[in-house]
Design a protein around this motif. Structure first.
Motif, short mmCIF file in Angstrom:
data_model
loop_
_atom_site.label_atom_id
_atom_site.label_comp_id
_atom_site.label_asym_id
_atom_site.label_seq_id
_atom_site.Cartn_x
_atom_site.Cartn_y
_atom_site.Cartn_z
N UNK A 188 74.97 -3.14 136.99
CA UNK A 188 74.04 -2.64 135.99
C UNK A 188 72.96 -3.61 135.55
N UNK A 189 72.86 -4.77 136.21
CA UNK A 189 71.83 -5.73 135.84
C UNK A 189 70.45 -5.17 136.15
N UNK A 190 69.45 -5.64 135.42
CA UNK A 190 68.09 -5.16 135.61
C UNK A 190 67.41 -5.85 136.79
N UNK A 191 66.49 -5.11 137.42
CA UNK A 191 65.75 -5.68 138.55
C UNK A 191 64.96 -6.90 138.13
N UNK A 192 64.33 -6.85 136.95
CA UNK A 192 63.45 -7.94 136.52
C UNK A 192 64.22 -9.24 136.33
N UNK A 193 65.38 -9.18 135.67
CA UNK A 193 66.15 -10.41 135.46
C UNK A 193 66.75 -10.90 136.78
N UNK A 194 67.13 -9.97 137.64
CA UNK A 194 67.67 -10.36 138.94
C UNK A 194 66.61 -11.04 139.78
N UNK A 195 65.40 -10.54 139.73
CA UNK A 195 64.29 -11.19 140.44
C UNK A 195 64.12 -12.63 139.97
N UNK A 196 64.17 -12.84 138.66
CA UNK A 196 64.02 -14.19 138.12
C UNK A 196 65.18 -15.10 138.54
N UNK A 197 66.40 -14.59 138.44
CA UNK A 197 67.58 -15.41 138.73
C UNK A 197 67.63 -15.82 140.21
N UNK A 198 67.23 -14.91 141.10
CA UNK A 198 67.29 -15.21 142.53
C UNK A 198 65.97 -15.75 143.05
N UNK A 199 64.99 -15.87 142.15
CA UNK A 199 63.72 -16.52 142.43
C UNK A 199 62.98 -15.85 143.57
N UNK A 200 62.94 -14.52 143.52
CA UNK A 200 62.17 -13.75 144.50
C UNK A 200 60.71 -13.70 144.04
N UNK A 201 59.79 -14.05 144.91
CA UNK A 201 58.38 -14.01 144.55
C UNK A 201 57.87 -12.59 144.41
N UNK A 202 58.53 -11.65 145.09
CA UNK A 202 58.11 -10.24 145.05
C UNK A 202 59.30 -9.38 144.66
N UNK A 203 59.13 -8.52 143.68
CA UNK A 203 60.24 -7.69 143.21
C UNK A 203 60.72 -6.72 144.28
#
Length: 242
Positions: A188-203
């Motif tokens: 249930x984690x959010x895409x935005x926080x997951x993008x930040x945590x895994x350091x993806x440059x593109x969502x």
């Protein structure tokens, strides 16, 4: 020409969807890791390192190169809790949130190695230490990958479930990163926080993990089954069999 028509088809490449452990496989593997026999002091250290490494890979989603380069001083305490500083692709600095389970595993690992429960600034202890020799020596990415491969080989040989065994046999350090992100989104984690945590440059990269959530797809598929069952019970007589 029949021989041209029967040409060998190109090999199918694996996608991200097939490069992660499902929840059942991860739970079996983690249980196996936590029950590793450890009679001698060296075996205890080896088992402790394996447990810490897999907890770290699963709960942080770090790349193997990031694990190899990090030291205990990269743990940073903030007002919101603990974070782990990492140097990612392109030498870019990033921070990963340390969740409560990872913090517990960190304390357990450090106590096993005779260290204070929590890291302090300027501490030179490697994030994943060698068991023999200079304990301040950083392991190479190859060494860490070899640890994961050794665990994969031994665990798979003792697994009686062929489906779980298949996943464990194919596992790699990067599979653990995919597993971490996929399970995080499934929880249930959010895409935005997951993008930040895994350091993806593109969502859109993060969305690839969300696209493989089989449980959500199964739930939606069952909606059609439920509709079909309702239709079967609406009083309409089925046509007579000729």
């Amino acid at each position: 020409n029949a021989f041209r028509l029967s040409a060998v088809q190109p090999e199918t490449r694996s996608t991200m969807a097939t490069r992660h452990l499902d929840v059942a496989t991860w739970q079996w593997l983690w249980r196996w890791i936590t029950e590793l026999p450890a009679c001698s002091q060296e075996e205890q250290r080896l088992a402790s390192r394996v447990r810490w490494l897999f907890a770290l890979l699963y709960h942080s989603g770090l790349r193997v190169s990031e694990v190899a380069a990090a030291r205990m001083s990269d743990f940073v305490r903030t007002e919101q809790g603990w974070r782990l500083r990492v140097i990612g692709k392109g030498r870019k600095e990033g921070f990963v949130t340390v969740n409560s389970v990872l913090l517990e595993e960190l304390v357990r690992h450090r106590q096993m190695h005779g260290l204070p429960p929590l890291p302090v600034p300027q501490e030179r202890e490697p994030l994943v230490p060698p068991v023999r020799g200079d304990r301040l020596r950083l392991l190479t990415t190859r060494s860490i990958s070899n640890i994961v491969r050794a665990v994969s080989t031994e665990a798979a040989s003792l697994c009686g479930d062929p489906h779980i065994r298949n996943g464990i046999e194919r596992m790699s350090t990067h599979w653990m990163r995919h597993t971490s992100a996929t399970h995080r989104l499934a929880a249930g984690a959010r895409l935005e926080t997951t993008q930040d945590e895994y350091r993806h440059s593109n969502i859109n990269t993060t969305r690839l993990y969300a696209a493989v959530l089989d449980e959500a797809r199964r739930e939606d598929a069952e909606k059609l089954a439920e509709l079909a069952r309702k239709g079967a019970g609406d009083g309409v007589e089925p046509p007579a069999t000729p």
